[in-house]
Enzyme design. Sequence first.
Site, short mmCIF file in Angstrom:
data_model
loop_
_atom_site.label_atom_id
_atom_site.label_comp_id
_atom_site.label_asym_id
_atom_site.label_seq_id
_atom_site.Cartn_x
_atom_site.Cartn_y
_atom_site.Cartn_z
N GLY A 12 0.82 -1.22 0.00
CA GLY A 12 0.00 0.00 0.00
C GLY A 12 0.84 1.26 0.00
O GLY A 12 1.89 1.33 0.63
N ARG A 16 -2.90 8.46 2.62
CA ARG A 16 -3.59 9.22 3.67
C ARG A 16 -2.65 9.60 4.81
O ARG A 16 -2.99 10.43 5.65
CB ARG A 16 -4.78 8.42 4.20
CG ARG A 16 -5.99 8.48 3.26
CD ARG A 16 -7.17 7.71 3.83
NE ARG A 16 -7.00 6.29 3.66
CZ ARG A 16 -7.87 5.37 4.09
NH1 ARG A 16 -8.96 5.74 4.74
NH2 ARG A 16 -7.65 4.09 3.89
N GLY A 80 -5.73 -5.47 -5.78
CA GLY A 80 -6.45 -6.12 -4.70
C GLY A 80 -5.59 -7.09 -3.91
O GLY A 80 -4.46 -7.43 -4.29
N GLY A 141 -15.83 -5.40 6.13
CA GLY A 141 -16.49 -6.57 5.58
C GLY A 141 -17.09 -7.41 6.69
O GLY A 141 -16.59 -7.41 7.82
N ASN A 170 -14.65 -8.69 9.34
CA ASN A 170 -13.46 -9.32 8.80
C ASN A 170 -12.23 -8.47 9.06
O ASN A 170 -12.19 -7.29 8.74
CB ASN A 170 -13.65 -9.52 7.29
CG ASN A 170 -12.39 -10.00 6.61
OD1 ASN A 170 -11.69 -10.87 7.13
ND2 ASN A 170 -12.09 -9.43 5.45
N TYR A 349 26.66 17.17 33.22
CA TYR A 349 26.71 16.46 31.95
C TYR A 349 27.92 15.54 31.97
O TYR A 349 29.06 15.98 32.13
CB TYR A 349 26.84 17.44 30.77
CG TYR A 349 27.13 16.72 29.48
CD1 TYR A 349 26.16 15.91 28.88
CD2 TYR A 349 28.38 16.80 28.87
CE1 TYR A 349 26.43 15.22 27.71
CE2 TYR A 349 28.66 16.12 27.70
CZ TYR A 349 27.68 15.33 27.13
OH TYR A 349 27.95 14.64 25.98
N ALA A 363 27.70 19.23 41.84
CA ALA A 363 26.73 19.95 41.01
C ALA A 363 27.44 20.81 39.98
O ALA A 363 28.45 21.46 40.27
CB ALA A 363 25.84 20.82 41.90
N SER A 406 36.32 22.86 43.84
CA SER A 406 35.16 23.47 43.19
C SER A 406 35.59 24.58 42.25
O SER A 406 36.53 25.33 42.53
CB SER A 406 34.22 24.04 44.25
OG SER A 406 33.71 23.01 45.06
#
Length: 449
Positions: A12, A16, A80, A141, A170, A349, A363, A406
Amino acid sequence: MTELLSIILAAGEGTRMKSATPKVLHPVGGLPVVSHVLRTAQAAGSRLAVVVGPKHEAVEAAVSRWAPDVHISRQVERLGTAHAVQQARTAFETAAGHVLVLYADTPLVTTATVAGIVSRLDEGADMVVVGFRPADPTGYGRLITRDGQVRAIREHRDASEDERRIGLCNSGIIGFRGDTLRAVIDRIGNSNAKGEYYLTDAVELASADGRRIDYVEADADELIGVDDRTKLAQAEATFQRFRRAEFMQNGVSLKDPNSVWFSWDTEIGRDVTIFPNVVFGPGVKVADNVEIRAFCDIEDVVIGEGASIGPFARIRGGAELGPNVHLGNFVEVKKSKIGAGTKAGHLSYLGDAEIGEKTNIGAGTITCNYDGVNKDKTVIGSNVFIGSNASLVAPVTIGDGAYTASGSVITDDVPADAVAFGRARQENKPGYAPKLREKALAKKAAKGK
């Protein structure tokens, strides 16, 4: 065990979807919808055949990556479903056992449903149709049954008013004995409203031959067909609901189930607690007794037993977190290995790093791993104390038991048990602050003019 061949129809266009990406490659739970169907068929021990459309090289490539031994056929003209199945003739013409026809845009079909089809075929049915009962059957169906067997499948546009009142619909999924499929497939015509060759017409042909046609019922939710963005979202929501229920039944606590999103391959141990608004991308494995707090984004990571993550943490890129690791709020980890008991509580990080056990990351710590061209590695030993607001410029190694002060910028290796200072010496200028304020106020006043 009876041989099983699954023919998966993937030709297919999916117009859409309004997308340059073929519809069967759109993801549900982080996995293309066609791969969900392949995965289900493989779990049933099936050989695989996929029918694709013209210019669907991307679909062929995705299918081949997932299942290298797949048989691929092309449906150049879309005439089909029966015509699509005919394109896989070289796969089914020698099939000694059963042949299952599945649809690549129906990703939630379960292995239980496939097992039910195979069981009926093993018990002597020549065909098995999968039916379901949607809340609104319009457009589907209908299964025309008598004496417990299917006598016909009538497409909605071709059905009478009485037939449209039938609630059993179906799904399109049909299982065949190999000889039955070969006996009927070339006799299917196209005398219908669309002039297409419907695979569903095989039911009437087989029934006229005196063959036994059973049906099994599946839940409507597992038969969602993805043909537009709305159905894609519906399939995703249903997939997530299934996964949440599965995890909770297996010992995972979800504080707000509807806000937690899982991938198709997420693995979570027992006694894990997950807070609201957590998203798992592909490749996540979580051990027992882990706590993941709110608003975490986690992908491609192994999390060890007893770890505590978040809130607001992002973990990705093949990271490995050892037992009892703690990563707190606004910590990002990428492609790093963190040892047992190590803590990074705030605003850090950690990228391309290897960190030992029981180390404290202060931190605001950053591993500066990227120089604009290359990414380098930061190695931090065990029992290390990294002071707050430290920048660790890779490649750099910090030995076991070391301290960094630090605010330091660490550019050279730090030996074990050493203390490293990488900051400018502080200088105080007594009485100078009022002068700075006066200059600032004068500058502001000048702008006001």
